[in-house]
Design an enzyme around this catalytic site. Structure first.
Site, PDB file in Angstrom:
ATOM      1  N   LYS A 251      82.865  81.036  -7.608  1.00 16.06           N
ATOM      2  CA  LYS A 251      81.788  81.137  -8.598  1.00 16.06           C
ATOM      3  C   LYS A 251      80.863  82.327  -8.298  1.00 16.06           C
ATOM      4  CE  LYS A 251      78.240  78.207 -10.760  1.00 16.06           C
ATOM      5  NZ  LYS A 251      77.592  76.899 -10.760  1.00 16.06           N
TER       6      LYS A 251
ATOM      7  N   TYR B 172      61.728  65.666  -5.844  1.00 15.07           N
ATOM      8  CA  TYR B 172      61.776  67.076  -6.270  1.00 15.07           C
ATOM      9  C   TYR B 172      60.366  67.693  -6.166  1.00 15.07           C
ATOM     10  CZ  TYR B 172      62.480  71.283  -9.097  1.00 15.07           C
ATOM     11  OH  TYR B 172      62.524  72.587  -9.529  1.00 15.07           O
TER      12      TYR B 172
ATOM     13  N   LYS C 135      58.945  70.884  -3.825  1.00 15.13           N
ATOM     14  CA  LYS C 135      58.314  72.074  -4.403  1.00 15.13           C
ATOM     15  C   LYS C 135      56.893  72.261  -3.860  1.00 15.13           C
ATOM     16  CE  LYS C 135      61.764  73.489  -5.855  1.00 15.13           C
ATOM     17  NZ  LYS C 135      62.295  74.849  -5.695  1.00 15.13           N
TER      18      LYS C 135
HETATM   19  N1  LIG Z   1      65.099  76.021 -14.309  1.00 14.82           N
HETATM   20  C1  LIG Z   1      63.824  75.646 -14.299  1.00 14.82           C
HETATM   21  O1  LIG Z   1      63.275  75.194 -15.313  1.00 14.82           O
HETATM   22  C2  LIG Z   1      63.010  75.753 -13.041  1.00 14.82           C
HETATM   23  C3  LIG Z   1      61.631  75.407 -13.112  1.00 14.82           C
HETATM   24  C4  LIG Z   1      60.883  75.488 -11.948  1.00 14.82           C
HETATM   25  C5  LIG Z   1      61.470  75.908 -10.767  1.00 14.82           C
HETATM   26  N2  LIG Z   1      62.798  76.225 -10.737  1.00 14.82           N
HETATM   27  C6  LIG Z   1      63.381  76.631  -9.448  1.00 14.82           C
HETATM   28  O2  LIG Z   1      64.155  77.798  -9.624  1.00 14.82           O
HETATM   29  C7  LIG Z   1      65.190  77.838  -8.640  1.00 14.82           C
HETATM   30  C8  LIG Z   1      66.504  78.234  -9.289  1.00 14.82           C
HETATM   31  O3  LIG Z   1      66.866  77.242 -10.195  1.00 14.82           O
HETATM   32  P1  LIG Z   1      67.798  77.472 -11.464  1.00 14.82           P
HETATM   33  O4  LIG Z   1      67.036  76.930 -12.610  1.00 14.82           O
HETATM   34  O5  LIG Z   1      68.326  78.836 -11.514  1.00 14.82           O
HETATM   35  O6  LIG Z   1      68.968  76.433 -11.121  1.00 14.82           O
HETATM   36  P2  LIG Z   1      70.567  76.530 -11.201  1.00 14.82           P
HETATM   37  O7  LIG Z   1      70.999  77.256 -12.422  1.00 14.82           O
HETATM   38  O8  LIG Z   1      71.051  75.141 -10.997  1.00 14.82           O
HETATM   39  O9  LIG Z   1      70.924  77.428  -9.935  1.00 14.82           O
HETATM   40  C9  LIG Z   1      70.711  76.908  -8.649  1.00 14.82           C
HETATM   41  C10 LIG Z   1      71.399  77.772  -7.647  1.00 14.82           C
HETATM   42  O10 LIG Z   1      71.257  77.162  -6.356  1.00 14.82           O
HETATM   43  C11 LIG Z   1      72.543  77.063  -5.785  1.00 14.82           C
HETATM   44  N3  LIG Z   1      72.692  75.958  -4.847  1.00 14.82           N
HETATM   45  C12 LIG Z   1      72.438  74.650  -5.043  1.00 14.82           C
HETATM   46  N4  LIG Z   1      72.791  73.928  -3.956  1.00 14.82           N
HETATM   47  C13 LIG Z   1      73.290  74.821  -3.061  1.00 14.82           C
HETATM   48  C14 LIG Z   1      73.840  74.701  -1.762  1.00 14.82           C
HETATM   49  N5  LIG Z   1      73.979  73.519  -1.146  1.00 14.82           N
HETATM   50  N6  LIG Z   1      74.243  75.818  -1.126  1.00 14.82           N
HETATM   51  C15 LIG Z   1      74.147  77.034  -1.730  1.00 14.82           C
HETATM   52  N7  LIG Z   1      73.655  77.207  -2.959  1.00 14.82           N
HETATM   53  C16 LIG Z   1      73.228  76.108  -3.621  1.00 14.82           C
HETATM   54  C17 LIG Z   1      73.475  76.868  -6.967  1.00 14.82           C
HETATM   55  O11 LIG Z   1      74.810  77.109  -6.554  1.00 14.82           O
HETATM   56  P3  LIG Z   1      76.080  76.466  -7.342  1.00 14.82           P
HETATM   57  O12 LIG Z   1      76.306  77.399  -8.488  1.00 14.82           O
HETATM   58  O13 LIG Z   1      77.158  76.483  -6.326  1.00 14.82           O
HETATM   59  O14 LIG Z   1      75.672  75.098  -7.764  1.00 14.82           O
HETATM   60  C18 LIG Z   1      72.899  77.893  -7.908  1.00 14.82           C
HETATM   61  O15 LIG Z   1      73.319  79.189  -7.556  1.00 14.82           O
HETATM   62  C19 LIG Z   1      65.202  76.460  -7.969  1.00 14.82           C
HETATM   63  O16 LIG Z   1      64.581  76.556  -6.705  1.00 14.82           O
HETATM   64  C20 LIG Z   1      64.365  75.610  -8.908  1.00 14.82           C
HETATM   65  O17 LIG Z   1      63.713  74.561  -8.245  1.00 14.82           O
HETATM   66  C21 LIG Z   1      63.581  76.176 -11.853  1.00 14.82           C
END
Ligand SMILES: NC(=O)c1ccc[n+]([C@@H]2O[C@H](COP(=O)([O-])OP(=O)(O)OC[C@H]3O[C@@H](n4cnc5c(N)ncnc54)[C@H](OP(=O)(O)O)[C@@H]3O)[C@@H](O)[C@H]2O)c1
Length: 323
Positions: free
Chosen positions: A63, A194, A198
Protein backbone atom coordinates in the site's frame (compact mmCIF):
# COMPACT_ATOMS: atom_id res chain seq x y z
CA UNK A 1 -11.74 28.72 21.24
CA UNK A 2 -14.84 26.56 21.33
CA UNK A 3 -15.45 23.17 19.72
CA UNK A 4 -18.03 24.87 17.45
CA UNK A 5 -15.66 27.57 16.23
CA UNK A 6 -13.03 24.99 15.26
CA UNK A 7 -15.71 23.14 13.33
CA UNK A 8 -16.77 26.37 11.61
CA UNK A 9 -13.19 27.08 10.57
CA UNK A 10 -13.06 23.73 8.82
CA UNK A 11 -15.64 25.00 6.37
CA UNK A 12 -14.11 28.37 5.56
CA UNK A 13 -12.31 28.62 2.24
CA UNK A 14 -8.58 28.17 2.70
CA UNK A 15 -6.58 31.24 1.70
CA UNK A 16 -3.22 29.47 1.95
CA UNK A 17 -1.98 26.92 -0.52
CA UNK A 18 1.29 25.02 -0.58
CA UNK A 19 2.17 25.84 -4.19
CA UNK A 20 2.48 29.56 -3.50
CA UNK A 21 2.80 29.47 0.29
CA UNK A 22 5.83 27.23 0.69
CA UNK A 23 9.43 28.03 -0.14
CA UNK A 24 11.53 25.77 -2.35
CA UNK A 25 12.22 22.73 -0.14
CA UNK A 26 15.07 21.29 -2.21
CA UNK A 27 17.66 19.90 0.22
CA UNK A 28 15.14 19.45 3.03
CA UNK A 29 14.53 15.94 4.34
CA UNK A 30 11.17 14.92 5.79
CA UNK A 31 9.68 11.83 7.42
CA UNK A 32 5.89 11.47 7.39
CA UNK A 33 4.22 8.62 9.29
CA UNK A 34 1.00 7.15 7.96
CA UNK A 35 1.84 8.22 4.41
CA UNK A 36 0.09 5.26 2.76
CA UNK A 37 -3.19 7.18 2.55
CA UNK A 38 -5.21 10.13 3.85
CA UNK A 39 -3.58 13.18 5.39
CA UNK A 40 -0.11 11.65 5.54
CA UNK A 41 -0.06 10.89 1.83
CA UNK A 42 -1.30 14.41 0.95
CA UNK A 43 1.30 15.97 3.24
CA UNK A 44 4.08 13.88 1.65
CA UNK A 45 2.82 14.98 -1.78
CA UNK A 46 2.78 18.67 -0.77
CA UNK A 47 6.34 18.52 0.60
CA UNK A 48 7.74 16.51 -2.30
CA UNK A 49 6.05 18.84 -4.82
CA UNK A 50 8.22 21.64 -3.44
CA UNK A 51 11.39 19.56 -3.75
CA UNK A 52 11.77 17.92 -0.32
CA UNK A 53 13.19 14.40 -0.04
CA UNK A 54 10.38 12.56 1.72
CA UNK A 55 10.41 9.25 3.58
CA UNK A 56 6.92 7.76 3.71
CA UNK A 57 6.42 5.57 6.76
CA UNK A 58 3.88 2.77 6.41
CA UNK A 59 3.21 -0.72 7.72
CA UNK A 60 2.13 -2.23 4.40
CA UNK A 61 4.85 -2.30 1.75
CA UNK A 62 2.30 -2.86 -1.01
CA UNK A 63 0.00 0.00 0.00
CA UNK A 64 2.73 2.50 0.90
CA UNK A 65 4.83 1.75 -2.19
CA UNK A 66 1.73 2.38 -4.32
CA UNK A 67 1.32 5.72 -2.51
CA UNK A 68 5.00 6.53 -3.10
CA UNK A 69 4.61 5.76 -6.83
CA UNK A 70 1.56 8.04 -6.99
CA UNK A 71 3.37 10.85 -5.12
CA UNK A 72 6.37 10.57 -7.48
CA UNK A 73 4.14 10.69 -10.53
CA UNK A 74 2.15 13.71 -9.25
CA UNK A 75 5.10 15.70 -7.84
CA UNK A 76 7.69 14.79 -10.46
CA UNK A 77 10.13 14.37 -7.56
CA UNK A 78 11.83 10.96 -7.48
CA UNK A 79 13.24 11.55 -3.98
CA UNK A 80 10.31 9.87 -2.27
CA UNK A 81 10.99 6.63 -0.41
CA UNK A 82 9.13 3.99 1.57
CA UNK A 83 10.21 3.35 5.18
CA UNK A 84 8.62 0.28 6.74
CA UNK A 85 7.31 0.49 10.32
CA UNK A 86 4.37 -1.05 12.14
CA UNK A 87 3.49 1.34 14.95
CA UNK A 88 1.97 -1.57 16.87
CA UNK A 89 5.47 -3.03 17.21
CA UNK A 90 8.03 -0.74 18.86
CA UNK A 91 11.02 -2.77 17.67
CA UNK A 92 9.78 -2.16 14.12
CA UNK A 93 9.51 1.58 14.87
CA UNK A 94 13.10 1.69 16.18
CA UNK A 95 14.29 -0.37 13.24
CA UNK A 96 12.74 2.14 10.78
CA UNK A 97 14.52 4.96 12.60
CA UNK A 98 17.80 2.99 12.45
CA UNK A 99 17.31 2.42 8.69
CA UNK A 100 16.90 6.17 8.23
CA UNK A 101 19.83 7.05 10.53
CA UNK A 102 22.11 4.62 8.63
CA UNK A 103 21.72 6.89 5.59
CA UNK A 104 23.54 9.70 7.46
CA UNK A 105 21.12 12.30 6.17
CA UNK A 106 19.92 15.37 8.05
CA UNK A 107 16.28 15.48 9.14
CA UNK A 108 14.43 18.78 8.95
CA UNK A 109 10.77 17.74 9.23
CA UNK A 110 9.16 14.93 11.21
CA UNK A 111 5.39 14.65 10.81
CA UNK A 112 3.90 12.32 13.42
CA UNK A 113 0.70 11.80 11.49
CA UNK A 114 -0.33 8.12 11.57
CA UNK A 115 -3.29 7.32 13.72
CA UNK A 116 -6.35 5.20 14.34
CA UNK A 117 -9.69 6.19 15.79
CA UNK A 118 -12.22 4.34 17.92
CA UNK A 119 -10.76 0.97 17.01
CA UNK A 120 -12.10 -2.15 18.71
CA UNK A 121 -10.26 -3.32 21.83
CA UNK A 122 -6.83 -4.71 21.14
CA UNK A 123 -3.24 -4.70 22.34
CA UNK A 124 0.01 -3.91 20.53
CA UNK A 125 2.95 -6.31 20.43
CA UNK A 126 4.12 -4.83 23.74
CA UNK A 127 0.64 -5.19 25.27
CA UNK A 128 -0.24 -1.48 25.09
CA UNK A 129 -3.85 -0.64 24.16
CA UNK A 130 -4.08 -0.22 20.38
CA UNK A 131 -5.13 3.46 20.08
CA UNK A 132 -2.62 4.62 22.70
CA UNK A 133 0.09 2.41 21.14
CA UNK A 134 -0.39 3.82 17.63
CA UNK A 135 -1.36 7.42 18.29
CA UNK A 136 1.02 8.19 21.15
CA UNK A 137 3.59 5.62 22.31
CA UNK A 138 4.99 4.64 18.90
CA UNK A 139 5.46 8.30 17.97
CA UNK A 140 7.18 9.04 21.27
CA UNK A 141 9.64 6.19 20.61
CA UNK A 142 10.19 7.32 17.00
CA UNK A 143 10.75 10.94 18.04
CA UNK A 144 13.21 9.93 20.77
CA UNK A 145 15.29 7.98 18.24
CA UNK A 146 15.28 10.80 15.70
CA UNK A 147 15.78 13.69 18.11
CA UNK A 148 19.61 13.78 17.91
CA UNK A 149 19.48 14.20 14.11
CA UNK A 150 16.66 16.77 14.38
CA UNK A 151 18.83 18.70 16.85
CA UNK A 152 21.83 18.56 14.50
CA UNK A 153 19.72 19.58 11.49
CA UNK A 154 18.27 22.79 12.99
CA UNK A 155 16.20 24.58 11.87
CA UNK A 156 13.91 21.56 12.16
CA UNK A 157 10.27 20.84 12.90
CA UNK A 158 8.23 18.21 14.67
CA UNK A 159 4.54 18.24 13.71
CA UNK A 160 2.20 16.20 15.90
CA UNK A 161 -1.31 15.35 14.70
CA UNK A 162 -3.75 15.87 17.54
CA UNK A 163 -7.47 16.53 17.11
CA UNK A 164 -10.33 18.72 18.29
CA UNK A 165 -11.39 15.49 20.03
CA UNK A 166 -8.78 16.35 22.69
CA UNK A 167 -11.19 18.81 24.23
CA UNK A 168 -14.52 17.20 23.60
CA UNK A 169 -16.11 17.57 27.00
CA UNK A 170 -16.15 13.86 27.76
CA UNK A 171 -16.89 13.14 31.38
CA UNK A 172 -13.94 10.78 31.65
CA UNK A 173 -11.66 13.45 30.20
CA UNK A 174 -12.44 16.02 32.86
CA UNK A 175 -9.25 16.02 34.86
CA UNK A 176 -7.36 14.55 31.93
CA UNK A 177 -5.96 11.18 30.99
CA UNK A 178 -6.53 8.12 33.15
CA UNK A 179 -2.96 7.01 33.79
CA UNK A 180 -3.57 3.28 33.85
CA UNK A 181 -0.74 0.90 34.62
CA UNK A 182 -2.55 -2.08 33.19
CA UNK A 183 -4.84 -2.07 30.19
CA UNK A 184 -8.30 -3.43 30.92
CA UNK A 185 -10.77 -4.40 28.23
CA UNK A 186 -13.82 -4.04 30.49
CA UNK A 187 -13.02 -0.35 31.10
CA UNK A 188 -12.41 0.37 27.41
CA UNK A 189 -14.53 3.02 25.73
CA UNK A 190 -13.21 3.49 22.18
CA UNK A 191 -14.52 7.07 21.74
CA UNK A 192 -13.16 8.33 25.05
CA UNK A 193 -9.84 6.60 24.49
CA UNK A 194 -9.35 8.34 21.13
CA UNK A 195 -9.82 11.70 22.88
CA UNK A 196 -7.32 10.70 25.58
CA UNK A 197 -4.69 9.80 22.98
CA UNK A 198 -5.19 13.15 21.23
CA UNK A 199 -4.83 14.94 24.58
CA UNK A 200 -1.61 12.95 25.12
CA UNK A 201 -0.39 14.21 21.71
CA UNK A 202 -0.81 17.80 22.92
CA UNK A 203 0.84 17.15 26.27
CA UNK A 204 3.74 15.51 24.45
CA UNK A 205 4.13 18.40 21.99
CA UNK A 206 4.16 21.04 24.72
CA UNK A 207 6.36 19.16 27.15
CA UNK A 208 8.82 18.19 24.41
CA UNK A 209 9.19 21.84 23.35
CA UNK A 210 9.60 22.90 26.97
CA UNK A 211 12.32 20.28 27.62
CA UNK A 212 14.10 21.07 24.35
CA UNK A 213 14.13 24.78 25.15
CA UNK A 214 15.48 24.01 28.65
CA UNK A 215 18.25 21.90 27.11
CA UNK A 216 19.11 23.94 24.01
CA UNK A 217 17.97 27.42 25.03
CA UNK A 218 14.83 29.28 24.03
CA UNK A 219 16.56 30.45 20.84
CA UNK A 220 16.91 26.86 19.61
CA UNK A 221 15.49 26.25 16.20
CA UNK A 222 13.50 23.08 16.80
CA UNK A 223 9.82 23.90 16.45
CA UNK A 224 7.35 21.44 17.96
CA UNK A 225 3.71 22.12 17.10
CA UNK A 226 0.41 20.25 17.07
CA UNK A 227 -2.42 20.27 14.55
CA UNK A 228 -6.13 19.58 14.25
CA UNK A 229 -6.55 19.09 10.49
CA UNK A 230 -10.33 19.52 10.24
CA UNK A 231 -13.01 16.84 9.93
CA UNK A 232 -11.62 15.04 6.94
CA UNK A 233 -12.84 12.29 4.60
CA UNK A 234 -10.13 9.63 5.01
CA UNK A 235 -9.85 6.00 6.04
CA UNK A 236 -9.86 7.12 9.69
CA UNK A 237 -13.62 6.57 9.85
CA UNK A 238 -13.18 2.85 8.99
CA UNK A 239 -13.51 1.79 12.63
CA UNK A 240 -16.06 4.39 13.63
CA UNK A 241 -19.56 3.53 14.77
CA UNK A 242 -21.45 3.26 11.40
CA UNK A 243 -24.31 5.53 12.53
CA UNK A 244 -21.93 8.25 13.72
CA UNK A 245 -19.87 7.80 10.53
CA UNK A 246 -22.94 8.33 8.33
CA UNK A 247 -23.99 11.42 10.35
CA UNK A 248 -20.64 13.16 9.79
CA UNK A 249 -20.36 12.23 6.07
CA UNK A 250 -21.89 15.50 4.77
CA UNK A 251 -19.54 17.68 6.82
CA UNK A 252 -16.27 16.02 5.83
CA UNK A 253 -13.68 18.00 3.85
CA UNK A 254 -11.24 16.47 1.34
CA UNK A 255 -7.85 15.09 2.38
CA UNK A 256 -6.27 17.72 0.14
CA UNK A 257 -7.84 20.52 2.21
CA UNK A 258 -7.31 18.64 5.46
CA UNK A 259 -3.56 18.36 4.84
CA UNK A 260 -3.13 22.12 4.36
CA UNK A 261 -2.68 23.02 8.02
CA UNK A 262 -0.12 20.32 8.81
CA UNK A 263 1.77 21.11 5.58
CA UNK A 264 1.88 24.77 6.62
CA UNK A 265 3.19 23.88 10.09
CA UNK A 266 5.74 21.48 8.58
CA UNK A 267 7.26 23.85 6.07
CA UNK A 268 5.94 27.43 5.97
CA UNK A 269 8.54 30.12 6.66
CA UNK A 270 6.02 31.76 9.03
CA UNK A 271 6.82 29.22 11.74
CA UNK A 272 10.41 30.37 12.08
CA UNK A 273 9.78 34.03 11.27
CA UNK A 274 7.12 34.24 13.99
CA UNK A 275 8.93 31.81 16.34
CA UNK A 276 5.80 29.63 16.61
CA UNK A 277 6.56 26.88 19.14
CA UNK A 278 4.29 24.59 21.18
CA UNK A 279 1.24 25.96 19.38
CA UNK A 280 -1.95 24.21 18.26
CA UNK A 281 -3.04 24.91 14.70
CA UNK A 282 -6.54 24.46 13.27
CA UNK A 283 -7.94 24.91 9.75
CA UNK A 284 -6.70 26.72 7.99
CA UNK A 285 -3.20 27.44 9.26
CA UNK A 286 -4.38 29.32 12.35
CA UNK A 287 -3.20 29.14 15.95
CA UNK A 288 -6.02 28.22 18.35
CA UNK A 289 -6.51 27.70 22.05
CA UNK A 290 -6.45 24.26 23.59
CA UNK A 291 -8.52 22.78 26.39
CA UNK A 292 -7.75 23.51 30.04
CA UNK A 293 -6.55 19.91 30.43
CA UNK A 294 -4.18 20.29 27.49
CA UNK A 295 -2.80 23.59 28.85
CA UNK A 296 -2.16 22.14 32.30
CA UNK A 297 1.61 21.86 32.83
CA UNK A 298 1.20 19.38 35.69
CA UNK A 299 -0.85 17.09 33.47
CA UNK A 300 1.72 17.39 30.67
CA UNK A 301 4.52 16.38 33.05
CA UNK A 302 2.36 13.54 34.38
CA UNK A 303 1.72 12.32 30.82
CA UNK A 304 5.46 12.46 30.05
CA UNK A 305 6.38 10.52 33.20
CA UNK A 306 3.58 7.97 32.72
CA UNK A 307 4.70 7.43 29.11
CA UNK A 308 8.26 6.68 30.24
CA UNK A 309 6.92 4.40 32.98
CA UNK A 310 4.76 2.38 30.57
CA UNK A 311 7.62 2.10 28.07
CA UNK A 312 9.99 0.86 30.80
CA UNK A 313 7.34 -1.57 32.04
CA UNK A 314 6.16 -2.90 28.68
CA UNK A 315 9.01 -2.30 26.23
CA UNK A 316 12.52 -1.92 27.65
CA UNK A 317 13.32 -1.57 31.38
CA UNK A 318 15.98 1.05 30.58
CA UNK A 319 13.88 3.05 28.09
CA UNK A 320 14.13 6.80 28.57
CA UNK A 321 13.37 9.74 26.34
CA UNK A 322 16.65 11.30 27.39
CA UNK A 323 15.30 14.78 28.11
N1 LIG B 1 -9.57 12.55 9.39
C1 LIG B 1 -9.94 13.39 10.35
O1 LIG B 1 -11.07 13.90 10.36
C2 LIG B 1 -9.00 13.74 11.47
C3 LIG B 1 -9.43 14.70 12.43
C4 LIG B 1 -8.57 15.01 13.47
C5 LIG B 1 -7.33 14.40 13.55
N2 LIG B 1 -6.95 13.48 12.62
C6 LIG B 1 -5.64 12.84 12.77
O2 LIG B 1 -4.95 12.86 11.54
C7 LIG B 1 -4.05 11.76 11.48
C8 LIG B 1 -4.14 11.09 10.12
O3 LIG B 1 -5.42 10.55 9.98
P1 LIG B 1 -6.15 10.28 8.59
O4 LIG B 1 -7.46 10.96 8.70
O5 LIG B 1 -5.27 10.57 7.46
O6 LIG B 1 -6.39 8.71 8.73
P2 LIG B 1 -6.21 7.48 7.70
O7 LIG B 1 -6.65 7.86 6.34
O8 LIG B 1 -6.86 6.32 8.36
O9 LIG B 1 -4.63 7.29 7.68
C9 LIG B 1 -3.99 6.82 8.84
C10 LIG B 1 -2.59 6.41 8.50
O10 LIG B 1 -1.99 5.84 9.68
C11 LIG B 1 -1.46 4.58 9.32
N3 LIG B 1 -1.41 3.63 10.42
C12 LIG B 1 -2.41 3.22 11.22
N4 LIG B 1 -1.98 2.25 12.06
C13 LIG B 1 -0.68 2.04 11.75
C14 LIG B 1 0.32 1.16 12.24
N5 LIG B 1 0.07 0.26 13.21
N6 LIG B 1 1.55 1.22 11.71
C15 LIG B 1 1.83 2.09 10.71
N7 LIG B 1 0.94 2.94 10.19
C16 LIG B 1 -0.31 2.91 10.71
C17 LIG B 1 -2.39 4.07 8.23
O11 LIG B 1 -1.76 3.00 7.55
P3 LIG B 1 -2.62 1.87 6.75
O12 LIG B 1 -2.90 2.50 5.42
O13 LIG B 1 -1.70 0.71 6.70
O14 LIG B 1 -3.85 1.62 7.56
C18 LIG B 1 -2.54 5.34 7.42
O15 LIG B 1 -1.41 5.56 6.61
C19 LIG B 1 -4.39 10.85 12.66
O16 LIG B 1 -3.43 11.03 13.68
C20 LIG B 1 -5.74 11.37 13.11
O17 LIG B 1 -5.96 11.17 14.48
C21 LIG B 1 -7.75 13.15 11.56
Amino acid sequence: MTFGSVLTQTFTTPKWNPKTGLPDLTGKIAIVTGASTGLGKETALNLSSKGAHVFCVGRSAEKTQAAVADIISKSGNTNVEFLQADLMDLASVESAADTFLARNLPLHILVNNAGIMESPWGLSKEGIETQFATNHFAHVVLTAKLLPVLEKSQPSRIVILSSMSHYANLSSQKGGIKYVTSWEQDKYDAFTRYGETKLANLHFARELQSRLDAKLGVDSKIYVNAVHPGIVRTELQRTMNPTAASVIQPILISAEKGALTQTYVAASEDIEKQNLKAKYFVPYCKVAEISADAQDKTQAVNTWEWTEKILKQQYKPDWTFGL
